[in-house]
Write a protein that holds these residues in place. Structure first.
Motif, short mmCIF file in Angstrom:
data_model
loop_
_atom_site.label_atom_id
_atom_site.label_comp_id
_atom_site.label_asym_id
_atom_site.label_seq_id
_atom_site.Cartn_x
_atom_site.Cartn_y
_atom_site.Cartn_z
N ALA A 109 30.09 -70.76 -12.21
CA ALA A 109 30.74 -69.55 -11.91
C ALA A 109 30.73 -68.61 -13.30
O ALA A 109 31.46 -69.00 -14.23
CB ALA A 109 32.05 -69.35 -11.64
N SER A 110 29.94 -67.41 -13.05
CA SER A 110 29.38 -66.81 -14.23
C SER A 110 30.04 -65.30 -13.88
O SER A 110 29.44 -64.83 -12.75
CB SER A 110 28.12 -66.65 -14.62
OG SER A 110 27.76 -65.73 -15.61
N PRO A 111 30.99 -64.79 -14.55
CA PRO A 111 31.44 -63.42 -14.34
C PRO A 111 30.44 -62.22 -14.47
O PRO A 111 30.61 -61.14 -13.82
CB PRO A 111 32.60 -63.12 -15.09
CG PRO A 111 32.20 -63.90 -16.51
CD PRO A 111 31.47 -65.32 -15.91
N VAL A 112 29.30 -62.40 -15.31
CA VAL A 112 28.31 -61.30 -15.66
C VAL A 112 26.98 -61.71 -15.53
O VAL A 112 26.11 -60.98 -14.83
CB VAL A 112 28.59 -60.82 -17.25
CG1 VAL A 112 27.58 -59.73 -17.56
CG2 VAL A 112 29.99 -60.33 -17.27
N LEU A 113 26.46 -62.80 -15.98
CA LEU A 113 24.98 -63.10 -16.14
C LEU A 113 24.72 -64.19 -15.10
O LEU A 113 25.60 -64.89 -14.67
CB LEU A 113 24.63 -63.31 -17.60
CG LEU A 113 24.81 -62.51 -18.66
CD1 LEU A 113 24.54 -63.10 -20.19
CD2 LEU A 113 23.93 -61.33 -18.39
N VAL A 114 23.40 -64.29 -14.98
CA VAL A 114 22.74 -65.62 -14.37
C VAL A 114 23.01 -66.80 -15.08
O VAL A 114 22.73 -66.66 -16.46
CB VAL A 114 21.33 -65.31 -14.19
CG1 VAL A 114 20.61 -66.64 -13.60
CG2 VAL A 114 20.83 -64.36 -13.23
N VAL B 119 22.37 -70.91 -4.32
CA VAL B 119 23.02 -69.75 -5.20
C VAL B 119 23.92 -68.80 -4.28
O VAL B 119 23.62 -68.73 -2.92
CB VAL B 119 21.90 -68.76 -5.51
CG1 VAL B 119 22.19 -67.36 -5.78
CG2 VAL B 119 21.19 -69.63 -6.77
N HIS B 120 25.08 -68.31 -4.75
CA HIS B 120 26.09 -67.46 -4.24
C HIS B 120 26.01 -66.16 -4.92
O HIS B 120 26.75 -66.19 -6.05
CB HIS B 120 27.40 -68.14 -3.77
CG HIS B 120 27.20 -69.33 -2.76
ND1 HIS B 120 27.54 -69.12 -1.72
CD2 HIS B 120 26.93 -70.63 -2.99
CE1 HIS B 120 27.53 -70.44 -1.13
NE2 HIS B 120 27.03 -71.34 -1.89
N LEU B 121 25.91 -65.20 -4.37
CA LEU B 121 25.74 -64.06 -5.08
C LEU B 121 27.04 -63.17 -5.02
O LEU B 121 27.51 -63.01 -3.61
CB LEU B 121 24.51 -63.08 -4.85
CG LEU B 121 23.10 -63.29 -5.23
CD1 LEU B 121 21.99 -62.49 -4.79
CD2 LEU B 121 22.99 -63.75 -6.62
N VAL B 122 27.76 -62.64 -5.85
CA VAL B 122 28.96 -61.70 -5.82
C VAL B 122 28.35 -60.32 -5.52
O VAL B 122 27.63 -59.83 -6.59
CB VAL B 122 29.74 -61.85 -6.83
CG1 VAL B 122 31.15 -60.78 -6.84
CG2 VAL B 122 30.31 -63.17 -7.04
N ILE C 24 25.36 -60.23 -8.27
CA ILE C 24 24.13 -59.61 -8.25
C ILE C 24 23.88 -58.67 -9.30
O ILE C 24 22.56 -58.42 -9.56
CB ILE C 24 23.80 -59.08 -6.95
CG1 ILE C 24 22.33 -58.88 -6.52
CG2 ILE C 24 24.62 -57.68 -6.65
CD1 ILE C 24 21.86 -58.50 -5.26
N SER C 25 24.81 -57.98 -9.99
CA SER C 25 24.43 -57.18 -11.01
C SER C 25 23.85 -57.82 -12.33
O SER C 25 23.37 -57.11 -13.07
CB SER C 25 25.69 -56.29 -11.21
OG SER C 25 26.70 -57.33 -11.80
N ALA D 221 39.33 -63.76 -11.94
CA ALA D 221 39.87 -64.92 -12.55
C ALA D 221 38.84 -65.68 -13.64
O ALA D 221 39.42 -66.51 -14.34
CB ALA D 221 40.40 -65.74 -11.11
N VAL D 222 37.77 -65.34 -13.21
CA VAL D 222 36.70 -65.93 -14.20
C VAL D 222 36.36 -65.10 -15.14
O VAL D 222 35.50 -64.19 -14.86
CB VAL D 222 35.44 -66.46 -13.26
CG1 VAL D 222 34.50 -66.96 -14.32
CG2 VAL D 222 36.00 -67.25 -12.10
N THR D 223 36.82 -65.19 -16.60
CA THR D 223 36.47 -64.25 -17.52
C THR D 223 35.46 -64.77 -18.48
O THR D 223 34.96 -63.95 -19.49
CB THR D 223 37.84 -64.15 -18.37
OG1 THR D 223 38.32 -65.40 -18.90
CG2 THR D 223 39.04 -63.26 -17.41
#
Length: 253
Positions: free
Chosen positions: A96-101, A181-184, A152-153, A192-194
């Motif tokens: 789980a990544s809060p920002v990047l691929v 892959v699961h896109l937010v 996705i951003s 919760a994932v910082t």
């Protein structure tokens, strides 16, 4: 919260399976007296018996980690204190990544852009070397099955050339069956994932959780596994199903 000591943890899992000490001894192929000594803390089983105990009691590596803590003072083996050692012994990874691929899934131009942002003073040659190391790593781990959750951003925030390459790269990885892959979606945050969180399930049944940071990787103690693994579940709840994520990637490619 930490797991209880080995004898208590063993008793808990034995009772969950509805087994008496005698029944467990029969399954293990050892004497009831041996099981009694383990339960009473008078002795510890040898490693092969611990692995069999963990399997018989469906402990998913927790008995192995507790036994290792009792015998060495560390819940993780020495090799598992480095990411490379964990990767080669893992059968699956939830990321789980809060920002990047996630790094394992980055395309060359995407990884190049990330490294240049992180280390602006680094030479072109070093950036190229780092990019190759990152983008080739997953192909060196053919046994590893990856489920990745990220916004996705993390793709749409890049310029069109990088965005299209990265989307096409992800679609190709999904096609191999090694990656899911699961896109937010836009407008949703993984509160919760910082920091990038990786949950490795090892072939032994154990779980090792790490977090990726700009200046290195942190491997967490096994006593944090339940709480940290639950963050992945929460991230999945915020993300699109795999089918809809694929449709979104196709629109970007």
């Amino acid at each position: 919260m930490s797991d209880p000591p080995f004898p208590e943890l063993m008793t808990n899992f034995r009772e969950l399976q509805g087994l008496t000490q005698e029944q467990l001894a029969s399954r293990m192929g050892c004497s009831a007296a041996s099981v009694s000594r383990w339960v009473n803390g008078q002795s510890l089983p040898h490693r092969p018996l611990v692995e069999k105990l963990d399997k018989e009691l469906c402990a998913e590596g927790k008995l192995i980690a507790s036994w290792r803590q009792a015998t060495t003072g560390h819940a993780l083996p020495e090799w598992a204190r480095s990411l490379a050692g964990i990767e080669t012994r893992a059968r699956s990874l939830q990321f789980a990544s809060p920002v990047l691929v996630p790094g394992y899934l980055q395309s060359p131009s995407y990884a190049d852009a990330v490294f240049r942002a992180w280390w602006p003073d680094t030479s072109d040659e070093e950036i190229e070397r780092l990019t190759q190391l990152r983008t080739q790593r997953l192909s060196q781990l053919p046994q590893l099955r990856v489920t990745a959750v990220f916004p996705i951003s993390g793709i749409t925030g890049f310029d069109s050339l990088v965005r299209r390459e990265q989307a096409a790269h992800l679609l190709a990885l999904v096609e191999t069956g090694q990656v899911r892959v699961h896109l937010v979606p836009e407008g949703t945050l993984l509160l919760a994932v910082t920091a990038p969180l990786m949950v490795f399930r090892l072939r032994t049944g154990e779980t090792v959780i790490t977090s990726d940071h700009v200046d290195g990787n942190v491997v967490y103690g096994a006593d944090r596994n339940d709480r940290l693994a639950s963050l992945i579940t929460g991230a999945m709840a915020e993300a699109l199903p795999a089918r809809l994520s694929l449709e979104a990637l196709k629109d970007l490619a």
